[in-house]
Design an enzyme around this catalytic site. Sequence first.
Site, PDB file in Angstrom:
ATOM      1  N   GLY A  97       0.819  -1.201   0.000  1.00 24.05           N
ATOM      2  CA  GLY A  97       0.000   0.000   0.000  1.00 24.05           C
ATOM      3  C   GLY A  97       0.854   1.252   0.000  1.00 24.05           C
ATOM      4  O   GLY A  97       2.079   1.177  -0.074  1.00 24.05           O
ATOM      5  N   LYS A  98       0.179   2.361   0.082  1.00 19.19           N
ATOM      6  CA  LYS A  98       0.890   3.637   0.003  1.00 19.19           C
ATOM      7  C   LYS A  98       2.026   3.779   1.002  1.00 19.19           C
ATOM      8  O   LYS A  98       3.057   4.354   0.711  1.00 19.19           O
ATOM      9  CB  LYS A  98      -0.108   4.760   0.228  1.00 19.19           C
ATOM     10  CG  LYS A  98      -1.254   4.690  -0.755  1.00 19.19           C
ATOM     11  CD  LYS A  98      -2.012   5.973  -0.786  1.00 19.19           C
ATOM     12  CE  LYS A  98      -3.306   5.884  -1.604  1.00 19.19           C
ATOM     13  NZ  LYS A  98      -3.639   4.557  -2.109  1.00 19.19           N
ATOM     14  N   ARG A  99       1.809   3.268   2.167  1.00 16.14           N
ATOM     15  CA  ARG A  99       2.860   3.440   3.169  1.00 16.14           C
ATOM     16  C   ARG A  99       4.116   2.654   2.869  1.00 16.14           C
ATOM     17  O   ARG A  99       5.092   2.722   3.592  1.00 16.14           O
ATOM     18  CB  ARG A  99       2.302   3.034   4.528  1.00 16.14           C
ATOM     19  CG  ARG A  99       1.534   1.728   4.470  1.00 16.14           C
ATOM     20  CD  ARG A  99       0.863   1.467   5.798  1.00 16.14           C
ATOM     21  NE  ARG A  99       1.811   0.993   6.770  1.00 16.14           N
ATOM     22  CZ  ARG A  99       1.994  -0.287   7.065  1.00 16.14           C
ATOM     23  NH1 ARG A  99       1.278  -1.206   6.470  1.00 16.14           N
ATOM     24  NH2 ARG A  99       2.884  -0.642   7.960  1.00 16.14           N
TER      25      ARG A  99
END
Length: 615
Positions: A254-256
């Site tokens: 994901g984005k993180r």
Amino acid sequence: MNDISPRVRFAPSPTGDLHVGNARTALFNWLFARRYGGRLVLRIEDTDRLRTSRVFEENILADLAWLGIDWDEGPGRGGPYGPYHQSERLSLYRECLERLIAAGMVYPCFCTDEELEAERLSLLSQKLAPRYLGKCLGLDEEERRRLEASGRPAAWRFHVPPGLIAFHDLIRGDMRFAGETLGDFIIVRSNGIPAYNFAVVVDDHHMGITHVIRGEDHLSNTALQLLLYRALGFAPPRFAHHALILGRDRAKLGKRHGATAVREFREQGVLPEALVNYLALLGSSFEAGREFCRREETVASFSLDRAGKSGAVFDEDKLRWLNSLYIRQEAPEILARRMEPFVAAAGYGKIGVSRLHGIIEAVRDNINDLTEIGDYLRIFDDEAYDLSPEARAIIAGPEAREVIASLLALLAEPLADDRGDPEDREDKGGRGDKVDPGGPDGPVAWEDGGGRGGRGDRGEPSDRGEGKATGDRAALGDPEAKEDKGGRGDGDGLGGRGDKVDPGGPVGPVAREDGGDGGEPGDLEASARKSDGPAFTAGSRGGDGLAGADDEMTPSHYRAIIERLAERTGRRGKRLFLPLRAALTGRVKGPELDRCFAVLGRASLRRRLEKALTA
RNA sequence: GUCCCCAUCGUCUAGUGGCCUAGGACACCGGCCUUUCACGCCAGUAACCGGGGUUCGACUCCCCGUGGGGACGCCA
């Protein structure tokens, strides 16, 4: 039309950029379609009015195109099963909904978000699976009429019948879910727009999709969708759920986790071929333990049962490694074109073509992504010449200064001495170093060429395989030559300080020495390397500090000079090279020195050495 | 919490009951080559989650644990 050929689809929702996870799903579908002679349908699932954006859609299409994933039907291509945007298929969903209403398989639900949330929390606190308990299912006619009259909007829920839902997944095998655990789900929202599971089933059926290949995160949706297929009387397609891409912490990427969008990798200088190769390899494997596998071969060997069942951590190191492989074997013209945006980004948009090619050829073995070209352009830019602290420290030593001074002196000597007859050296066979730079033992290098196949660029041997003599302008077999305005063959004298002279310059053949013949597939990773680059001769003027070499000294000439320098100073190895590298490039690491020399050219060389001495 | 899926080196994987003293790749660590760094080449460290079965024989089959992941939205 033959019903044998499979129809698959990739159905992104334009609510964000194309994520590598989705790109991989798209790739699998594409690979499957190409491998089995099927068709790939691209469908835009834009039913989430709030989050859908036109820009995202355009970006996704552009990213897919960049990856080389093309579709047979869909936006921009049309097709017999359109429209391909769910937002334009509303009447179809409506029809299907009517059928379910008529069959009594769905019911209107008037619950509000708050009510639903309260139910969810309550269930959770009782340690039960949160699901809709069917409150509105029990509504009697009167209550229903009253709610409707109150103007409360209703959504339509599908009533899940008890019983087993089983199916065979092409990747994971037999799958089974109990209807009792599912809970009635919404198929059309209160605003009249269909919800995902419903729209997907209606579309997949009407678009003739035969195989649904998607991420494992849709496994449980499959049960719901199967219920819908059954209710609507549609024959379900075959399903294949691949494992997901994980981040370093093993959670769904994901984005993180840093860069996850295809776009970001593109901006980081990753080549689409490399990303495609990596994505196809991730969580899977090619035959015979191959890692480097081009698109065509990947298609040829693609099979769903090579897909692993467990999640795979996205390893950027490996992606970069593959990328470096593609950079090293890419045809020069293509590589140069791919580099353009990065060259421009580094502020060298106006650099001459031949000059750029020379630099690229000199440094391609040293870079892992396209953005790194920026650094090298700066190194070769006289105006940006600057010593790094490490370089400065090296140059500060008396020994180093002596080496530098000696080289300066050597460069001032008559050219005849260090210049040889360059012709021919890097001819295909590699042998040729005749050069004889004025000295007794001329450089004996380049002996590698011989038997080692070349760099194995299967496929396009001709574009680079023909090692061309350097000195001889005539030999520019370089296809790029035409782009260089007027490559008139001026005299070879170094007389003219290149700048003025002949802007188009003799285009150094961008070819590499190796025989293009080599390359049986697979040897790339083990291909021969060293090659004596071409003469990065005079370049077109760039308008920037990258004017280019002012003579036609080739790396081999410089090798000879270095050799003499070694003799004179009695220094060898790093005691010789480090000071030179530091003084000339301002750095302590970089491409082979002789190549750097040739790229810079004699005049620039001298200026830099002088500057270093006074630094 | 419920349901579902998964489980070989740090990471990606090969392995489909004996060929496994478990192979390859990335990363890492050495060495070689290069009169320098890099590139390249060669070598090395490193894994079958645990426990029960089944079997003459389990990394491979079954069960139970454990661990990880996913799904539980009027998002897709």
